[in-house]
Design an enzyme around this catalytic site. Sequence first.
Site, short mmCIF file in Angstrom:
data_model
loop_
_atom_site.label_atom_id
_atom_site.label_comp_id
_atom_site.label_asym_id
_atom_site.label_seq_id
_atom_site.Cartn_x
_atom_site.Cartn_y
_atom_site.Cartn_z
N ASP A 32 0.68 -1.18 0.06
CA ASP A 32 0.08 -0.12 -0.18
C ASP A 32 0.72 0.99 0.01
O ASP A 32 0.82 2.27 -0.80
CB ASP A 32 -0.90 0.00 1.38
CG ASP A 32 -2.17 -0.61 1.01
OD1 ASP A 32 -2.61 -0.95 -0.08
OD2 ASP A 32 -2.71 -1.46 2.27
N PHE A 33 1.80 1.34 0.94
CA PHE A 33 2.66 2.44 0.91
C PHE A 33 3.54 2.59 -0.33
O PHE A 33 3.62 3.61 -0.83
CB PHE A 33 3.47 2.24 2.22
CG PHE A 33 4.75 3.32 2.41
CD1 PHE A 33 4.07 4.73 2.70
CD2 PHE A 33 5.83 3.27 2.21
CE1 PHE A 33 5.02 5.65 2.79
CE2 PHE A 33 7.05 4.21 2.02
CZ PHE A 33 6.60 5.48 2.57
#
Length: 389
Positions: free
Chosen positions: A172-173
Site C-alpha cells: 500500500d505504501f
Amino acid sequence: MSSVELPLAGITVIDVSHLAAGPWCTMVLADLGADVIKIERPGVGDMSRQAGGVYAGEESAVFLSFNRNKRSVALDLKEPRGREVLYRLVERADVFVENLRAGKTAQLGIDHATLANLNPALVYASISAFGDDGPYVDLPGNDPIIQALSGAMSLTGEPDGPPARQGVSVPDFGAGMMAAFSIVAALLGRQTTGRGCKLDLNLLDVEIFALGPRAQEHLITGEDQPRLGSAHPQFAPYQAFRCRDGRYLYIAAINEKFWHLLCEALKSPELADDPRYATNPDRCRHRSTLVSTLEEALAHRDRDDWLALLNEHGVPCGAVNSLTEAMGDPQVQHNELLQRMRHAGVGDLTTVAMPLHLDGQRLPIRSAPPRLGEHTDEVLAELGTEVVP
C-alpha cells in the site's frame, strides 16, 4: 514555515480513493501543497474511517494516518446530481485519483475516457490490486494478499516458521508513493505537451518491483530463497542478536573492515583469524556456527551496554526498538518527525510528518484529517453551486 513555497501549491487533486494506497498517494500530494478534495459517500465515507480497533474520539487511527491536509466533500456518485458536481470539479482540476474495483469507474461515469473528454489536461491515476486486465482483474485484493502473491511473504519469517506478513503495509505504501511520484512526473510532462494522461499502477507490480535484489537473484539462479528471519542472504553477520536483558541488537558488519572492528569490540581476535570467517562469502557459508558463536558472546551484556561499546568501535549497529522506543528515540525527537495537529472533533493529536525537509524546514500540517463532508459547503460555494442534499 509560511516562508517555504510548497511545490504543488495551485494544483487541484480530486480524490475518490479509499482505505490505503490511494489516500497515501493523495496525502503526499497534499503535504507538498496540492489542494486535495476528497470525495466521500454521504453517511459512510472512506471505509478506513471504520477500520481497525484504535480510535481517537470517533476517528480511526487508520484514517487519521493518511488523510491530513485534505478537504472532504460528501457526494453520492450514484446519483446524477453528485456526478454533475464531480464533473464540474474535474473541469478545473489537475489530477484525479481512484482505486475502485475494476469496472466501477465506468459504472459511475467517472472513467478516464469520460473525464478526459471534460478536461484533456487531466492527469488520471488509477491504483488497483492487480491491474486493469488479466486473469485476476475481477478478484478482490489487498495488502496481505499482495505480500503473499508477490513472494515477499515467502521471504519473511524465521527459517523454521511459517511465512509471515510484513508488520507494515509495504504494498500500500509503495503503491501510494509510486503513484505520487508518477503524478508529479506527469504534471511536469504536461508543461511541455499541454496534455494529461492516464497512469495505471497496481500493488502486485509495485511489491515485486520492491523485491529489488531478491527478484534479480532469483531471475539469475532460478532458485527460491529461504526465510532467514532478521538475517540477510548476502551478508554475515547481518541480523538481530538477543542480549542478556532479553532485548535485541542489530549488527550489520557488511564487510571485512566492520567484521574486524566487531571482533575487536568482542575482544575475540581468534574470530578475526578464523579462516572460516575470513571473507563475507566465507561467513555466509559458515553462518550457522558464526551466529551461534556471536549469540553466546552477546548474551553476556545488556543491549544498551553493547550499543555503547559497538558504537565506540565504529561497528554498524542499532537497537531493535519497540514502537514506544522508536517514537521516543533521540534522533527521531531531534528530527522533529512527530508533529502536533488540531482536530476539530478530537483535539490535539500527534502524527508522523512528511519525511522531507524543504529549504531546511518540515512541510507544514496545514489541517487535520477532515470530518466526513466537512468541506462540502465550502467547495460547492467555490463552484458557485448550491449545497447538495
